[in-house]
Design an enzyme around this catalytic site. Structure first.
Site, mmCIF file in Angstrom:
data_model
loop_
_atom_site.group_PDB
_atom_site.id
_atom_site.type_symbol
_atom_site.label_atom_id
_atom_site.label_comp_id
_atom_site.label_asym_id
_atom_site.label_seq_id
_atom_site.Cartn_x
_atom_site.Cartn_y
_atom_site.Cartn_z
ATOM 1 N N GLY A 1 0.824 -1.204 0.000
ATOM 2 C CA GLY A 1 0.000 0.000 0.000
ATOM 3 C C GLY A 1 0.854 1.247 0.000
ATOM 4 O O GLY A 1 1.925 1.279 0.596
ATOM 5 N N GLN A 2 0.378 2.282 -0.714
ATOM 6 C CA GLN A 2 1.054 3.562 -0.749
ATOM 7 C C GLN A 2 0.035 4.675 -0.698
ATOM 8 O O GLN A 2 -1.055 4.551 -1.252
ATOM 9 C CB GLN A 2 1.911 3.702 -2.016
ATOM 10 C CG GLN A 2 3.184 2.875 -2.007
ATOM 11 C CD GLN A 2 4.004 3.074 -3.260
ATOM 12 O OE1 GLN A 2 3.528 2.849 -4.356
ATOM 13 N NE2 GLN A 2 5.249 3.501 -3.083
ATOM 14 N N GLY A 3 0.403 5.759 -0.018
ATOM 15 C CA GLY A 3 -0.506 6.887 0.090
ATOM 16 C C GLY A 3 0.255 8.158 0.378
ATOM 17 O O GLY A 3 1.483 8.203 0.337
ATOM 18 N N GLY B 1 2.747 7.783 3.385
ATOM 19 C CA GLY B 1 3.856 6.839 3.421
ATOM 20 C C GLY B 1 3.567 5.553 2.669
ATOM 21 O O GLY B 1 2.617 5.453 1.887
ATOM 22 N N THR B 2 4.383 4.552 2.939
ATOM 23 C CA THR B 2 4.318 3.257 2.259
ATOM 24 C C THR B 2 4.159 2.153 3.295
ATOM 25 O O THR B 2 4.768 2.204 4.363
ATOM 26 C CB THR B 2 5.597 3.015 1.448
ATOM 27 O OG1 THR B 2 5.789 4.109 0.533
ATOM 28 C CG2 THR B 2 5.526 1.722 0.672
ATOM 29 N N VAL B 3 3.348 1.151 2.977
ATOM 30 C CA VAL B 3 3.136 0.012 3.857
ATOM 31 C C VAL B 3 3.735 -1.231 3.208
ATOM 32 O O VAL B 3 3.482 -1.514 2.031
ATOM 33 C CB VAL B 3 1.638 -0.214 4.152
ATOM 34 C CG1 VAL B 3 1.459 -1.390 5.104
ATOM 35 C CG2 VAL B 3 1.011 1.041 4.749
ATOM 36 N N LYS C 1 4.522 0.166 8.484
ATOM 37 C CA LYS C 1 4.229 1.457 7.869
ATOM 38 C C LYS C 1 5.441 2.365 7.983
ATOM 39 O O LYS C 1 5.940 2.634 9.062
ATOM 40 C CB LYS C 1 3.027 2.115 8.534
ATOM 41 C CG LYS C 1 2.648 3.440 7.878
ATOM 42 C CD LYS C 1 1.405 4.036 8.495
ATOM 43 C CE LYS C 1 1.055 5.361 7.806
ATOM 44 N NZ LYS C 1 -0.134 5.991 8.387
ATOM 45 N N ASP D 1 -9.629 10.139 9.117
ATOM 46 C CA ASP D 1 -9.410 9.718 7.722
ATOM 47 C C ASP D 1 -10.173 8.424 7.444
ATOM 48 O O ASP D 1 -9.620 7.470 6.897
ATOM 49 C CB ASP D 1 -7.924 9.549 7.440
ATOM 50 C CG ASP D 1 -7.618 9.541 5.934
ATOM 51 O OD1 ASP D 1 -8.461 10.031 5.161
ATOM 52 O OD2 ASP D 1 -6.549 9.044 5.548
#
Length: 661
Positions: free
Chosen positions: A344-346, A349-351, A365, A462
């Site tokens: 996952g990316q947002g 940051g990146t997971v 994370k 969020d």
């Protein structure tokens, strides 16, 4: 070698970098050399002072020589002083240059001489006495006190003055020694008895200086910008005379270590040199990395977190203790953060998916930016999140504080995000209406728990379908508390810069900057209509009137066109009364005035009721319509459940109270 494009000599004297002439880019720090072009030949001088450099600068040993004035004190045969000079010598602006204590000595000679050496602040005094009443006792080459004496000087001397006096004004030795002389002399200086008469023609003598870069050790300078040992084949050495360091080319190389590419291989020990250099580089890198990790650990509140963990352990609260992971553990778990491990990316940051040494699979994370708030607040938030033990909240297992930005370790959810199951191609029909209502109810229960069941409430800030994860059994888990905030009891809202995801943002929060628990309710309302319609909250590839899911949903509700926007499987599996009840709940969550929205606890209770209606459709057939209708919309008609220790709510009855079971 001078710096490329810079002058390299003056009067035949070679000036290597870090020293240089003229432009400040040609020399390092304060190592400026001036060239007096009015003399023939030209003469180089140290800095902008009057200390001449007669010979080349020794780059390997960090030495240079300058000429300085000597002190003298002369008398006539009646004992009257006729000539006198007591110079003050200083190195000016060159703060990293000192008189060498190992290559110089303080020398005085004459047969009636008392000499002192001190600095301008009188922080030290040193000196010696030389006496003789006839020449037969004077021996050439020795300075033991008969005609000549000498003594060592302290380390770190940057300026000095000489004072001369005599006991009898040389009246007892005027014929063969009419003067006293004193100077800071290079160790090569050798006394000769003839100097008593011939030295009156000498005005200047060489003295050796030591120089170093800056005022830090090699280890300290290594971690900062501007480290002077720039060549890859260079080594750093601590100054032995005051603060600072020097650079040398590694064994097997020669040249200028202060210039990139300045050290060139010399000799046959190349392989040995490479191995030695690699080993040294590894040692220094390891040491630097350890210090850097210690710095980040303290900077990120590691000591405070350790204290809290220790206190929790002492109090017997082991169930809520989180673990502090090392950076090496998480690097191994993610194969050094390989791109293949990204799940996952947002914006925050990146997971990464990682496998710990005990074979436990986790989600790690890695944020893009560090929080600039108080360390204590960050640690308290981490501790609180780690103590949450609710079946519908992703568990925070621990963190790593040895990196510039703290890494958070969560339990891993194998079935991805809710968004993946309702939006991605080929998955849109994968969830039945029953599962959608269950997932909605579970997520609502988790948010209600955060809002109202904790000693310090948490606002998520969020809420969206990508932050609702599904485990092996498709149980919903609320995740990503990257923008969450604790709410003190004396405040019912938070004022901050607007944060969140477009399409889910509460319009009231967007206008006022005040975020409340009702802002989470609005965002959850968007998730509800995503579940009903299978559409994304914001679709930029659609026309402007259909781009916002909320606007389109409200329009369909107002115009009685709900069926038009519903997902095909949802429409097939649910009755219109049931779907309208869910839609009306979503519509209440999306009201512009936050005070008109239900609480998350009320939303969770209503969704539980709708779930039970879906699981037991016979209820609608056996109960009178007047009583059955509130079953879908009025939570007050249902039996009140109890809350377990982990925050999970179970309901003892989901039929009106006036119905006998």
């Amino acid at each position: 070698m001078a710096r490329p494009g810079c002058r390299s000599e003056c009067g035949g004297v070679q000036i290597p970098y870090p020293f240089g002439f003229g432009n400040s880019s040609c020399f390092l720090d304060d190592f400026e050399i001036t060239c007096n072009e009015t003399t023939n030949p030209p003469k180089p001088f140290l800095g902008r002072g009057n200390l001449e450099l007669p010979v080349d600068i020794d780059l390997v040993n960090g030495l240079l020589q300058v000429n300085h004035f000597i002190a003298y004190d002369c008398y006539d045969k009646q004992g009257t002083k006729v000539h006198h000079n007591e110079p003050r010598i200083n190195l000016g602006s060159m703060k990293s240059v000192r008189f060498s204590d190992s290559h110089n000595k303080f020398v005085a000679f004459g047969c009636d001489t008392l000499a002192y050496l001190t600095d301008k602040k009188d922080t030290f005094w040193t000196g010696c006495v030389s006496y003789c009443n006839n020449m037969s006792l004077v021996t050439n080459g020795t300075c033991s006190g008969i005609g000549c004496c000498e003594t060592r000087i302290p380390k770190g001397v940057r300026d000095f003055r000489v004072e001369l006096t005599s006991f009898r004004n040389h009246t007892n030795c005027w014929k063969f020694s009419p003067c006293s002389y004193a100077l800071l002399a290079d160790s090569s200086f050798s006394f000769n008895a003839s100097d008593f008469l011939t030295f009156k023609n000498v005005t200047m003598m060489p003295v050796t200086l030591e120089w170093a870069v800056g005022n830090k050790t090699c280890e300290e300078a290594w971690e900062e910008e501007g480290f002077a040992c720039v060549d890859v084949h260079s080594e750093c050495y601590k100054s032995t005379n005051g603060p600072g360091y020097r650079c040398n080319c590694s064994r097997g190389y020669q040249g200028n270590p202060y210039l990139e590419g300045g050290c060139e291989g010399a000799g046959s020990g190349f392989l040995f040199l490479c191995a030695s250099l690699s080993w040294l580089y590894w040692i220094l890198s390891k040491r630097r990395l350890i210090k850097l990790k210690e710095k980040f650990f303290q900077q990120n509140g590691g000591l405070l977190l350790q204290h809290h963990i220790s206190s929790s352990s002492d109090d017997g609260r082991n169930d809520s203790i989180m673990r502090i992971y090392t950076s090496e553990e998480l690097q191994r778990a993610t194969n050094d953060y390989d791109d293949d491990c990204i799940i996952g990316q947002g914006g925050f940051g990146t997971v990464y998916k990682g496998t710990l040494s005990d074979q436990r699979v986790v989600a790690i994370k890695k944020s893009k930016i560090a929080a600039k708030g108080e360390i204590e607040q960050f640690i308290n938030e981490v501790l609180l999140l780690s103590s949450i033990n609710h079946k519908n909240v992703v568990k925070l297992l621990g963190c790593c504080l040895e990196t510039q930005v703290p890494l958070l370790v969560f339990e891993f959810m194998s079935n991805g995000t809710l968004s993946h199951h309702i939006h991605d191609q080929g998955r849109r029909d994968s969830l039945s209406l029953e599962n959608r209502l269950r997932i909605a109810a579970e997520a609502a229960e988790a948010l209600a728990y955060l809002h109202s069941s904790l000693s310090t409430p948490i606002i998520h800030r969020d809420v969206k379908s990508t932050n609702i994860l599904l485990d092996d059994s498709y149980t919903a888990k609320v995740s990503d508390f990257g923008t969450s905030r604790l709410v003190p009891f004396d405040r019912n809202c938070l004022t901050s810069l607007v944060r969140g995801t477009i399409g889910y943002l509460d319009p009231e929060y967007f206008q006022s900057g005040q975020f409340t628990d009702k802002s989470d309710v609005y965002s959850f309302g968007v998730v509800l209509i995503e579940l009903l319609t299978g559409e994304k909250a914001l679709s930029m590839n659609k026309s402007e009137e259909h781009r916002s899911l909320v606007k389109r949903f409200i329009s369909c509700m107002n115009e009685g066109r709900l069926c038009e926007i519903l997902d095909g499987r949802v429409r097939r599996e649910g009755s219109m009364e049931q779907l309208m009840a869910v839609a009306e709940l979503a519509e209440r969550c999306l009201r512009l005035n936050g005070d008109e929205r239900p609480t998350m606890r009320e939303v969770a209770t209503e969704l539980q009721g709708m779930r039970m209606f879906t699981e037991h459709p016979w209820v609608g057939e056996e109960i009178e319509p007047l009583l059955a209708e509130p079953l879908l919309s009025e939570p007050a008609f249902y039996g009140v459940g109890h809350t377990t220790s982990d925050g999970d709510s179970s309901y003892s009855g989901l039929v009106p109270f006036n119905i006998t079971r």
